[in-house]
Each structure stands twice: as C-alpha cells, then as structure tokens.
Design an enzyme around this catalytic site. Structure first.
Site, short mmCIF file in Angstrom:
data_model
loop_
_atom_site.label_atom_id
_atom_site.label_comp_id
_atom_site.label_asym_id
_atom_site.label_seq_id
_atom_site.Cartn_x
_atom_site.Cartn_y
_atom_site.Cartn_z
N ASP A 139 105.70 -41.78 -51.23
CA ASP A 139 104.55 -41.09 -50.65
C ASP A 139 104.41 -39.72 -51.31
O ASP A 139 105.39 -39.02 -51.52
CB ASP A 139 104.73 -40.93 -49.13
CG ASP A 139 103.45 -40.55 -48.42
OD1 ASP A 139 102.98 -41.36 -47.60
OD2 ASP A 139 102.91 -39.45 -48.69
N ASN A 157 100.71 -46.89 -39.42
CA ASN A 157 99.68 -46.12 -38.72
C ASN A 157 98.38 -46.93 -38.76
O ASN A 157 97.98 -47.41 -39.83
CB ASN A 157 99.47 -44.77 -39.39
CG ASN A 157 100.70 -43.88 -39.30
OD1 ASN A 157 101.46 -43.95 -38.33
ND2 ASN A 157 100.91 -43.05 -40.32
N HIS A 177 99.31 -50.44 -45.28
CA HIS A 177 100.53 -49.93 -45.90
C HIS A 177 101.60 -49.72 -44.85
O HIS A 177 101.31 -49.38 -43.71
CB HIS A 177 100.26 -48.61 -46.65
CG HIS A 177 99.58 -47.56 -45.83
ND1 HIS A 177 98.22 -47.57 -45.57
CD2 HIS A 177 100.06 -46.47 -45.20
CE1 HIS A 177 97.91 -46.53 -44.83
NE2 HIS A 177 99.02 -45.84 -44.58
N LEU A 178 102.83 -49.92 -45.27
CA LEU A 178 103.99 -49.65 -44.43
C LEU A 178 104.69 -48.41 -44.96
O LEU A 178 104.98 -48.33 -46.17
CB LEU A 178 104.97 -50.84 -44.47
CG LEU A 178 104.65 -52.08 -43.63
CD1 LEU A 178 103.35 -52.73 -44.08
CD2 LEU A 178 105.80 -53.07 -43.68
P1 AMP Z 1 98.41 -43.01 -43.44
O1 AMP Z 1 98.13 -41.61 -42.96
O2 AMP Z 1 99.33 -43.79 -42.55
O3 AMP Z 1 97.12 -43.74 -43.72
O4 AMP Z 1 99.21 -42.88 -44.79
C1 AMP Z 1 98.61 -42.66 -46.02
C2 AMP Z 1 99.66 -42.02 -46.86
O5 AMP Z 1 99.28 -42.14 -48.21
C3 AMP Z 1 99.89 -40.54 -46.58
O6 AMP Z 1 101.22 -40.33 -46.15
C4 AMP Z 1 99.62 -39.89 -47.95
O7 AMP Z 1 100.51 -38.83 -48.22
C5 AMP Z 1 99.82 -41.04 -48.90
N1 AMP Z 1 99.11 -40.97 -50.16
C6 AMP Z 1 97.79 -40.72 -50.36
N2 AMP Z 1 97.50 -40.77 -51.68
C7 AMP Z 1 98.65 -41.06 -52.33
C8 AMP Z 1 99.01 -41.23 -53.69
N3 AMP Z 1 98.11 -41.13 -54.69
N4 AMP Z 1 100.29 -41.52 -54.00
C9 AMP Z 1 101.20 -41.61 -53.01
N5 AMP Z 1 100.93 -41.47 -51.70
C10 AMP Z 1 99.67 -41.19 -51.36
#
Ligand code: AMP
Ligand code: ZN
Length: 111
Positions: free
Chosen positions: A32, A84, A97-98
């Site tokens: 992440d 989430n 996503h997990l």
């Molecule tokens: P959620 O808030 O559960 O939808 O999680 C989405 C996650 O994606 C967040 O924790 C972000 O930090 C992560 N995220 C967004 N863009 C990227 C990226 N390009 N590479 C890695 N993680 C990302």
C-alpha cells in the site's frame, strides 16, 4: 473488462508499476502506498469488481486463501485482513481489494 479510470485495473495490467510480492493469473499483491502498519499489502483480483458482493465466490475464496498464505509466510506473528466496503466502510478505491496488515499489534475495535 478493465475500467478505464480504475487505478487498480491499471496496476493489474502493469500500466502502473508496483513492487509485487505475489502475482498469478488472477491476482496481484503489492505494498500500500500509504502504509498503516510496518507491513501493509494490498491483494487485488486482476478482474475489476467494485466490491466483494460483485465478485463470484470462487474469486473471493482464491483471494482469501492467498491472503492467508501470504500472511502466514510474511507475518508469522499474526496479521489482519481487511476489506473496506462502501462509504461507511472507508472504501476509497472501488476495485475489490484485501488489505493485509501486520508487523505490530493491531487494535480492537478498529476505528
Ligand atoms: P480503501 O480505502 O480500503 O479503498 O483502500 C485503498 C488503498 O489503496 C489505500 O490504502 C491507498 O493508500 C491505496 N492506494 C491507492 N493508490 C495506490 C497505489 N498507486 N499504489 C499502492 N496503493 C495505493
Ligand atoms: Zn478496476
């Protein structure tokens, strides 16, 4: 079919590079970008599903098994798997996503 504006579809198609810790035909796991724990990985299906409810049972089973395998291998002291979902669930990327979190004790209840 990939969603044109979906960042995780772009990662799944290698249009955005990540340091994958695991990849197979159906899924990819990578750090992440905004880590909330010493180890914070995301495991995504390569197919676009907006959330868990939209994904078939075999996809969900594959992902959870893969998350458990990665967690056992990388975080032998324990880990947490989080999905989430929706606004109240804190979902910001609408591609299933997990989160796999570990490397420190997790709090309960989560915030
Ligand atoms: P959620 O808030 O559960 O939808 O999680 C989405 C996650 O994606 C967040 O924790 C972000 O930090 C992560 N995220 C967004 N863009 C990227 C990226 N390009 N590479 C890695 N993680 C990302
Ligand atoms: Zn997507």
């Amino acid at each position: 079919m990939p969603e044109p504006e979906c960042i995780f579809c772009k990662i799944a198609q290698h249009q955005i590079p990540v340091k994958a810790v695991h990849e197979d035909d159906h899924s990819i796991c990578f750090p992440d970008i905004d880590a909330q724990a010493p180890t914070h990985l995301l495991l995504i299906p390569k197919e676009h599903y907006p959330n868990a409810a939209a994904a078939p049972a075999d996809v969900l089973g594959h992902l959870l098994k893969q998350a458990a395998t990665l967690g056992e291998g990388l975080l032998p002291q324990g880990y947490r798997v989080v999905v989430n979902t929706g606004d109240d669930g804190g979902q910001t990327v609408h591609h299933l996503h997990l989160h796999i979190l570990g490397g420190r004790p997790m709090h309960w209840p989560p915030g």
